[in-house]
Design an enzyme around this catalytic site. Sequence first.
Site, mmCIF file in Angstrom:
data_model
loop_
_atom_site.group_PDB
_atom_site.id
_atom_site.type_symbol
_atom_site.label_atom_id
_atom_site.label_comp_id
_atom_site.label_asym_id
_atom_site.label_seq_id
_atom_site.Cartn_x
_atom_site.Cartn_y
_atom_site.Cartn_z
ATOM 1 N N ASN A 1 27.887 48.719 -34.304
ATOM 2 C CA ASN A 1 27.357 49.126 -34.288
ATOM 3 C C ASN A 1 28.644 49.928 -33.657
ATOM 4 O O ASN A 1 28.397 49.482 -32.250
ATOM 5 C CB ASN A 1 25.895 48.898 -33.534
ATOM 6 C CG ASN A 1 25.492 50.308 -33.057
ATOM 7 O OD1 ASN A 1 26.262 51.849 -33.498
ATOM 8 N ND2 ASN A 1 24.125 50.572 -32.636
ATOM 9 N N HIS B 1 23.763 55.009 -40.748
ATOM 10 C CA HIS B 1 23.717 54.144 -39.250
ATOM 11 C C HIS B 1 23.995 52.589 -39.475
ATOM 12 O O HIS B 1 23.243 52.022 -39.668
ATOM 13 C CB HIS B 1 23.386 54.833 -38.360
ATOM 14 C CG HIS B 1 23.023 53.941 -37.249
ATOM 15 N ND1 HIS B 1 24.741 53.966 -36.406
ATOM 16 C CD2 HIS B 1 22.652 53.495 -35.933
ATOM 17 C CE1 HIS B 1 24.474 53.918 -35.144
ATOM 18 N NE2 HIS B 1 23.569 53.031 -34.977
ATOM 19 N N CYS C 1 23.308 57.353 -31.404
ATOM 20 C CA CYS C 1 24.046 56.982 -32.944
ATOM 21 C C CYS C 1 23.908 58.004 -33.968
ATOM 22 O O CYS C 1 24.202 58.024 -34.749
ATOM 23 C CB CYS C 1 23.230 55.811 -32.944
ATOM 24 S SG CYS C 1 23.900 54.183 -31.980
HETATM 25 O O1 UT7 Z 1 22.219 51.849 -31.814
HETATM 26 C C1 UT7 Z 1 20.877 52.263 -31.562
HETATM 27 C C2 UT7 Z 1 19.586 51.383 -31.941
HETATM 28 N N1 UT7 Z 1 19.931 50.054 -32.313
HETATM 29 C C3 UT7 Z 1 19.065 49.491 -33.156
HETATM 30 O O2 UT7 Z 1 18.550 49.948 -34.233
HETATM 31 C C4 UT7 Z 1 18.864 47.766 -32.549
HETATM 32 C C5 UT7 Z 1 17.461 47.487 -33.155
HETATM 33 N N2 UT7 Z 1 16.906 46.004 -32.570
HETATM 34 C C6 UT7 Z 1 17.497 45.085 -33.131
HETATM 35 O O3 UT7 Z 1 18.323 44.715 -34.090
HETATM 36 C C7 UT7 Z 1 17.092 44.131 -32.029
HETATM 37 O O4 UT7 Z 1 15.762 43.728 -31.939
HETATM 38 C C8 UT7 Z 1 18.162 42.956 -31.647
HETATM 39 C C9 UT7 Z 1 19.004 42.088 -33.049
HETATM 40 C C10 UT7 Z 1 18.591 43.509 -30.470
HETATM 41 C C11 UT7 Z 1 17.066 41.923 -31.453
HETATM 42 O O5 UT7 Z 1 16.626 40.306 -32.010
HETATM 43 P P1 UT7 Z 1 15.287 40.244 -31.980
HETATM 44 O O6 UT7 Z 1 14.943 39.310 -32.577
HETATM 45 O O7 UT7 Z 1 14.249 41.438 -31.000
HETATM 46 O O8 UT7 Z 1 15.753 39.828 -30.390
HETATM 47 P P2 UT7 Z 1 14.246 40.059 -29.289
HETATM 48 O O9 UT7 Z 1 15.803 40.155 -27.941
HETATM 49 O O10 UT7 Z 1 13.186 39.793 -28.745
HETATM 50 O O11 UT7 Z 1 15.041 38.299 -28.448
HETATM 51 C C12 UT7 Z 1 14.334 37.283 -28.880
HETATM 52 C C13 UT7 Z 1 14.821 36.127 -28.080
HETATM 53 C C14 UT7 Z 1 14.373 35.788 -26.985
HETATM 54 O O12 UT7 Z 1 14.591 34.831 -26.306
HETATM 55 P P3 UT7 Z 1 12.781 34.576 -26.000
HETATM 56 O O13 UT7 Z 1 13.141 35.158 -24.476
HETATM 57 O O14 UT7 Z 1 12.387 34.482 -26.661
HETATM 58 O O15 UT7 Z 1 13.451 32.627 -25.321
HETATM 59 C C15 UT7 Z 1 16.273 36.345 -26.338
HETATM 60 O O16 UT7 Z 1 16.780 36.004 -25.356
HETATM 61 O O17 UT7 Z 1 16.155 35.912 -28.866
HETATM 62 C C16 UT7 Z 1 16.782 35.383 -27.293
HETATM 63 N N3 UT7 Z 1 18.029 36.410 -27.782
HETATM 64 C C17 UT7 Z 1 19.597 35.455 -27.552
HETATM 65 N N4 UT7 Z 1 18.963 34.065 -28.333
HETATM 66 C C18 UT7 Z 1 20.478 34.021 -28.533
HETATM 67 C C19 UT7 Z 1 18.523 37.410 -27.366
HETATM 68 N N5 UT7 Z 1 19.418 37.877 -27.980
HETATM 69 C C20 UT7 Z 1 19.999 36.583 -27.799
HETATM 70 C C21 UT7 Z 1 21.455 36.108 -28.637
HETATM 71 N N6 UT7 Z 1 21.291 34.823 -29.146
HETATM 72 N N7 UT7 Z 1 22.403 36.953 -28.631
#
Ligand code: UT7
Length: 338
Positions: free
Chosen positions: A284, A254, A116
Amino acid sequence: MTNNLPMITGIGYAIPTKVVTNNDLTTLYDTSDEWIYSRTGIKERHLFKNDAEAFELLEKAARQAINNAGIDVEDIDLIIAATSMPVQMMPTISCTAQRLLGIKRNIPAFDFSVACSGFVYGLDIANAYIRSGIYKNILILTFDNCSRYLDWTDRRTSILFGDGIGAAVVSAGEENDILAIDIKADGHVGDYITLPVPHGNCPFVETNDDKQILAMKGQDVYKFVANIIPNYITDTILAQNNIDSDTVDYLILHQANQRIIKAVQERLNYTDDKVISNIEYLGNTSASSILIAMGEAIKQGKVKTPSKAIICGFGAGMCWGGGVIRLREGVFRKENIF
Ligand code: UT7
């Protein structure tokens, strides 16, 4: 007067027509439009429907940038392509573009992979080559076919990315359009975003069953970016170059997560009209996101030219980079959309 100053003379971009909405994703796994939109700001993404479309759009974006620069394809003397998720490894994207554009001269062309951060690294490379006097008209391409490398059963990653292409021409001239530029990396946290390459069938070495699929430790990436990027922009990009944020017109970050864009906006104390975001309908697009956001915003009249913009990319590696650039009049012209 020197003739070796980097002028950003043209930009171009191309977005595929196939749209996948958050609601479409609910047919793949347990998720919702509300969850995705509230965590990321994304509602839909566009995907290349096939390789032929990807190449067609590569040529289109490149020709837009070249037409905007007001030069002929034969004036290009270097092509560089930022691509970490290409349609193919060989021939390279840059050589493919040389062929598609019908460039007859044997100019150099190479790809590089910084995910990215691709456009900012490309601009840094172009800046150095132009200032050294080695090349006069450099075509920078950004090309990531993210959808090809995602696991579409993984709701943590496949919600985030879309496909797209960006292009820019940097030419040697008498005015400097790259007012600040910097690139960085920290390979010690490389495991935050991975994309392994599986072995073939060599019988003489140990092989593995790795899948060529992007995996991301989302929370680690988020924290890393939130800790580093706002300070990096204020201290390294602005302060070290004696640039007051109030003298810059736009922030074109980005497009990884609307919450990250918001955090940087708040740090800079910028009003909404200074912040460019299209993540809602493109997701993205990796290396291409800054160029697409820039071109689209000029087309839509959200960004006026001439003006100045802070740009910053970050992602796998982990790599990041930023700068302040001048957006000159004519760098993107509506009549060159085709
Ligand atoms: O371009 C490269 C740079 N990339 C970035 O800057 C991305 C940076 N990261 C993020 O933007 C965030 O970490 C995400 C948007 C990818 C994810 O958000 P989060 O708040 O960090 O979610 P998480 O992965 O910690 O998941 C939290 C919960 C989990 O449930 P449990 O295990 O706590 O029960 C996941 O299973 O949300 C669940 N979850 C979802 N639920 C519904 C993860 N993805 C989804 C989904 N729909 N799509």
